[in-house]
Design a protein around this motif. Structure first.
Motif: not given
Length: 490
Positions: A211-225
């Protein structure tokens, strides 16, 4: 025999007739979900541009890694030193939003600075010293492989009373709709667990579920810093390209630290992320807006698609003789590239420094997108140099524009110059600083760029375009397809 064949054909025809409407229904469901996820409304408070506000105590900070004249690796770091200092004096509020906040190293080996533990320890210690401190950490679920891992420093932060908010990425638009059209139907309902993982964590130690891999492939991110913190004489904000990620500790990065009303706008943008993730920041941004700031530099806080608009307008409005310097980890967005080529054609002086896209924590990268884009810029007459990386990444995201009038504008922050980072897909924060080119932060940013461009004192920070030139048309169209579809990690 003929009769038997006829019966078999009739049965096959009936099966096809029964399957066809179901297949069409599944296709319609998939396409409908993919389109909806790509274009659904944004959550409240996302993709904003604040007013252009007075700002004070602005400082440009940079982390720089290079080889000296003797071939020895040197690393100068300022960003997290300043962040730790600011956290260490806070009395009322610390709000930290960071994409990567872990010690994962992939396949890389090295003597890394333990940024993740240093930052966690600073927050825990300050909360212990100031029990009334509102301390909030917002981060991306990639750090736990989308719920498949438990991180000790996250557990310690929670135990110390620090609010830890994991961003709800399902609220964001799909940057890879080809997969998200499937995932939202089949897999998001499965949740995740830290128990029973049997697949290697691709980012570091431990094992995770499918399930971690399946979610990762969405390539979404909170990329803020970002960082918001109280200081003795008011409030301070920081926007940066740097992550508290151990294996990123040698990366080249930049930041702006500042005070004034823009800090309230930065806090409000972080409250929006907390709210969409089911959390809250127990502090009213109105308390920050009373700051009195003298006339001088002005700053605008930009998030998501408004970063793209500001960058493109800056280039499109450049006049002959103006100078635009860009240094970035990824340059792929077509609107920005087209604007740069048009500006070059009308005699705007443009220089570009790019990461060669060859290293990613021990893994070898393909050079896409920067090498095909560099070839396009080079063909248009735009000078390009490459960061001389040795395992680390040239991770800044900077555009500096200086006009013949003496005015200057500096853009920097978390957003790479790509579709995923600029088209309301990832969560991103950058700032726009408008000031005289003699303003210390502008002058320091200009000196930083010149250092990369000219390699002073035999410091090897950049190499010529020819070093990594790649003019393959196949790879150019590969980049274009990856950028357009979202089937990529950039």
């Amino acid at each position: 025999m003929t009769s038997g064949n006829t019966v078999a054909n009739e049965l096959a025809g009936k099966r096809r007739g029964w399957l066809r409407p179901w297949l069409l229904l599944l296709l319609a469901a998939y396409l409908g979900m993919a389109i909806y996820q790509a274009f659904k409304p944004l959550p409240d408070g996302i993709s904003v541009a604040s007013p252009l506000l007075p700002v004070s105590d602005v400082a440009f900070l940079a982390d720089v890694t290079y080889l000296d004249a003797a071939g020895n690796r040197q690393s100068e770091q300022a960003i997290f030193d300043e962040m730790l200092r600011l956290i260490g004096q806070a009395k009322r509020l610390v709000v930290l939003d960071m994409f990567l906040f872990n010690d994962f190293a992939g396949e890389a080996n090295g003597d890394y600075r333990p940024l993740s533990s240093q930052l966690a320890r600073a927050l825990i210690d300050r909360k212990a010293q100031m029990p009334g401190l509102e301390a909030v950490v917002i981060t991306d679920p990639l750090n736990t492989m989308y719920g498949g891992l438990t991180l000790e420093h996250f557990t310690a932060l929670r135990a110390a009373g620090v609010k830890l908010i994991t961003t709800d990425l399902t609220q964001l638009r799909a940057s890879n709709p080809a997969w998200s059209g499937v995932w939202y139907w089949c897999c998001q309902w499965l949740g995740n667990t830290t128990e029973g993982g049997w697949l290697d964590n691709p980012l570091g130690p431990g094992q995770v579920t499918l399930r971690s891999y399946l979610t990762m492939v969405n390539f979404k991110a909170n990329h803020r810093k970002t960082l918001v913190v109280d200081v003795d004489d008011g409030w301070a904000g920081m926007v940066t390209s740097a992550n508290p990620h151990d294996a990123s500790s040698s990366h080249g990065n930049v930041a702006l630290r500042f005070q004034g009303p823009a800090v309230a706008e930065l806090l409000e943008s972080e409250r929006a992320v907390a709210h969409l993730s089911g959390g809250d920041i127990d502090f009213d941004p109105l308390q920050l807006r009373g700051s009195v700031v003298p006339e001088g530099p002005r700053m605008q806080v930009l998030t998501e698609g408004n970063i793209r608009d500001a960058l493109v307008i800056a280039v499109q409005s450049a006049e002959p003789g103006d100078r635009i310097d860009i240094a970035t980890f990824y340059l792929a967005h077509r609107d920005l590239i087209d604007a740069l080529k048009e500006a070059q054609a009308r005699d705007v002086e443009i220089r570009v420094v790019l990461d060669p896209n060859k290293d990613a924590f021990g893994f070898e990268k393909s050079g896409i997108p920067n090498r095909p884009v560099a070839a396009e810029l080079h063909e248009a007459g735009i000078p390009v140099r490459w960061c001389a990386t040795n395992g680390e990444q040239c991770h800044a995201k900077v555009l500096l524009k200086r006009s013949l009038s003496g005015d200057a504008v500096l853009y920097l922050g978390s957003a790479n110059f790509t579709r995923r980072n600029l088209d309301d897909l990832n969560l991103e924060t950058s700032v726009r600083l408008v000031a005289s080119k003699n303003t210390p932060a502008i002058a320091d940013a200009a000196r930083w760029f010149e250092r990369y461009w000219h390699n002073p004192e035999d410091q090897r920070l950049s190499v010529p375009y020819a070093t990594y030139a790649d003019e393959s048309r196949w790879r150019y169209w590969q980049y274009r397809l990856m950028e357009a579809t979202g089937l990529s990690t950039f």
